[in-house]
Design an enzyme around this catalytic site. Structure first.
Site, short mmCIF file in Angstrom:
data_model
loop_
_atom_site.label_atom_id
_atom_site.label_comp_id
_atom_site.label_asym_id
_atom_site.label_seq_id
_atom_site.Cartn_x
_atom_site.Cartn_y
_atom_site.Cartn_z
CG ASP A 1 57.69 22.02 27.40
OD1 ASP A 1 57.13 22.97 27.99
OD2 ASP A 1 58.92 21.92 27.31
CG ASP B 1 57.19 27.67 27.22
OD1 ASP B 1 57.73 28.16 28.22
OD2 ASP B 1 57.31 26.47 26.91
#
Length: 212
Positions: A143, A174
């Site tokens: 991330d 995401d």
């Protein structure tokens, strides 16, 4: 279906290129400040989207298996939808969700095999001589997007605590899933509408013999 596959491929290429660059260029926790509200912050997520974790070794394995099964079902659904006359936005929505799910599955399935562990003082290298940091399906999701749009203290009547919006760190996969879900809500009537067969008149033998 071909356009949907191009969307999926494009999202996957961008998602993986960004993740590999961050993984092999940043130490864990390192920041690249672009603006006050747009920061690349390298972190790794062993669980679900937006940093949510799903407990322990067995939880990780079940999550990975669930992701793979979900991707297969979404792909079959996308094939079915592509044969129907629905707005292209509905196809884009499902394609984005599928691409995002695939992007995070690649991390979980392969990154533990391909890369060595990232630490706060060491940049990970690909294909280390001693092997990767985790077995198949036990890798961590990379991330990097952090958008602290608002930082400050809440009013006293809300507790007066320090507050950051938006706090979760996420990745392009995401974002693709979230965008796809938003589009799916907008196109839900066309996507989830079952084929209408009620208007098809059943022709009985008597009706077949009738002349106009």
């Amino acid at each position: 279906m071909r356009k949907a596959l191009w969307i999926i491929l494009g999202v996957l290429i961008l998602d993986q290129a960004l993740k590999i660059w961050v993984k092999t260029s940043f130490t864990l926790g390192e920041d690249l400040v672009i603006t006050d509200w747009f920061i690349l912050h390298f972190t790794e997520n062993p669980g679900m989207a937006f940093g949510v974790e799903f407990g322990g070794t067995w939880g990780k394995l079940l999550l990975s298996v669930f992701r793979i099964a979900t991707v297969v079902l979404i792909f079959l659904w996308l094939k079915k939808l592509s044969k129907r006359d629905i707005p292209f936005g509905g196809i884009v929505a499902v394609a984005l969700i599928l691409a995002g799910a695939l992007g995070n599955i690649i991390d979980s399935a392969l990154y533990g095999i391909i890369f060595e562990a990232s630490t706060y003082d060491h940049i990970s290298q690909a294909f280390p001589a001693d092997g990767g940091y985790a077995p198949f399906l036990f890798g961590k999701v990379v991330d990097m997007f952090y958008f602290p749009i608002f930082k400050g203290y809440l009013p006293e009547w809300l507790g007066g605590d320090y507050f950051v919006f938006f706090r979760p760190v996420f990745n392009l996969a995401d974002a693709a899933i979230s965008t796809g879900v938003g589009l799916l809500i907008l196109h839900q009537k066309s996507v989830f509408k079952e084929e209408d067969t009620s208007s098809k008149e059943e022709i009985s033998p008597e009706n077949q013999n009738k002349q106009p």
